[in-house]
Design a protein around this motif. Structure first.
Motif, short mmCIF file in Angstrom:
data_model
loop_
_atom_site.label_atom_id
_atom_site.label_comp_id
_atom_site.label_asym_id
_atom_site.label_seq_id
_atom_site.Cartn_x
_atom_site.Cartn_y
_atom_site.Cartn_z
N THR A 28 -42.96 -26.47 2.63
CA THR A 28 -41.50 -26.29 2.61
C THR A 28 -40.77 -27.59 2.91
O THR A 28 -39.70 -27.84 2.35
CB THR A 28 -41.04 -25.16 3.55
OG1 THR A 28 -41.51 -25.42 4.88
CG2 THR A 28 -41.57 -23.81 3.09
N ALA A 64 -43.03 -22.63 -3.63
CA ALA A 64 -41.91 -23.39 -3.08
C ALA A 64 -41.40 -24.48 -4.02
O ALA A 64 -40.20 -24.65 -4.18
CB ALA A 64 -42.32 -24.01 -1.74
N LEU A 95 -44.25 -17.88 2.42
CA LEU A 95 -43.44 -18.66 1.49
C LEU A 95 -42.47 -17.77 0.71
O LEU A 95 -41.36 -18.21 0.38
CB LEU A 95 -44.32 -19.45 0.52
CG LEU A 95 -44.68 -20.86 0.97
CD1 LEU A 95 -43.53 -21.81 0.85
CD2 LEU A 95 -45.27 -20.93 2.33
N TRP A 98 -39.72 -17.45 3.06
CA TRP A 98 -38.96 -18.69 3.07
C TRP A 98 -38.00 -18.77 1.90
O TRP A 98 -36.84 -19.15 2.06
CB TRP A 98 -39.92 -19.88 3.05
CG TRP A 98 -39.24 -21.20 2.89
CD1 TRP A 98 -38.57 -21.91 3.85
CD2 TRP A 98 -39.15 -21.97 1.70
NE1 TRP A 98 -38.07 -23.07 3.31
CE2 TRP A 98 -38.41 -23.13 1.99
CE3 TRP A 98 -39.62 -21.79 0.40
CZ2 TRP A 98 -38.14 -24.11 1.04
CZ3 TRP A 98 -39.35 -22.76 -0.54
CH2 TRP A 98 -38.61 -23.90 -0.21
N ARG A 99 -38.46 -18.38 0.70
CA ARG A 99 -37.57 -18.43 -0.46
C ARG A 99 -36.40 -17.47 -0.30
O ARG A 99 -35.29 -17.75 -0.74
CB ARG A 99 -38.34 -18.10 -1.74
CG ARG A 99 -39.18 -19.28 -2.19
CD ARG A 99 -39.76 -19.11 -3.55
NE ARG A 99 -38.73 -18.96 -4.56
CZ ARG A 99 -38.93 -18.41 -5.74
NH1 ARG A 99 -40.12 -17.96 -6.07
NH2 ARG A 99 -37.98 -18.32 -6.62
N THR A 104 -39.87 -19.67 7.46
CA THR A 104 -41.26 -19.30 7.19
C THR A 104 -41.76 -18.21 8.13
O THR A 104 -42.88 -17.76 8.01
CB THR A 104 -42.19 -20.52 7.33
OG1 THR A 104 -42.12 -20.99 8.67
CG2 THR A 104 -41.85 -21.61 6.34
#
Length: 122
Positions: A28, A64, A95, A98-99, A104
């Motif tokens: 990331t 990512a 991930l 995270w997106r 995270t």
């Protein structure tokens, strides 16, 4: 995890890329850094890491970094062990989180984060 970014000739690691303390946070950090670079989106990133770690690192980078239109590939593609398959599933979920949220989920395990940061010198 060493990363080769074609077209970037710096030999010293950039401080922005040393922020990660595990695979998910390293990827990331790289994705964030690449997002702010003026390079063309047709770039390709090659992931070079330990043989048992490559599959997981490439999948995470594709989530990512691939979402930015940058192609990601392995420097070498070995087979993974069963423990790496579990880590792959775990980190793929991280991930994806995270997106969606920008986190995270590392804050869920502060003791693990502290240990990993200390081991990495971050």
């Amino acid at each position: 995890m060493p990363l080769a970014v074609p077209g970037l000739m710096r030999l010293q690691p950039l401080p922005e890329l040393l922020q990660g303390y595990d695979t998910a946070t390293q990827i990331t950090a790289l994705a964030h850094w690449l997002r702010h670079q003026p390079s063309p989106r047709s770039a390709r990133v090659w992931i070079a890491t330990g043989p048992d770690h490559t599959a997981r690192a490439v999948v995470l980078a594709r989530i990512a970094i691939g979402s930015q239109g940058i192609r990601v590939g392995p420097a070498d593609w070995p087979t993974s062990s069963p423990s790496e398959h579990r880590k792959l599933l775990r980190d793929t979920l991280r991930l994806t989180l995270w997106r969606a949220t920008g986190s995270t989920g590392a804050w869920l395990a502060p003791q693990v984060v502290a240990r990993k940061r200390a081991n990495c010198g971050v």
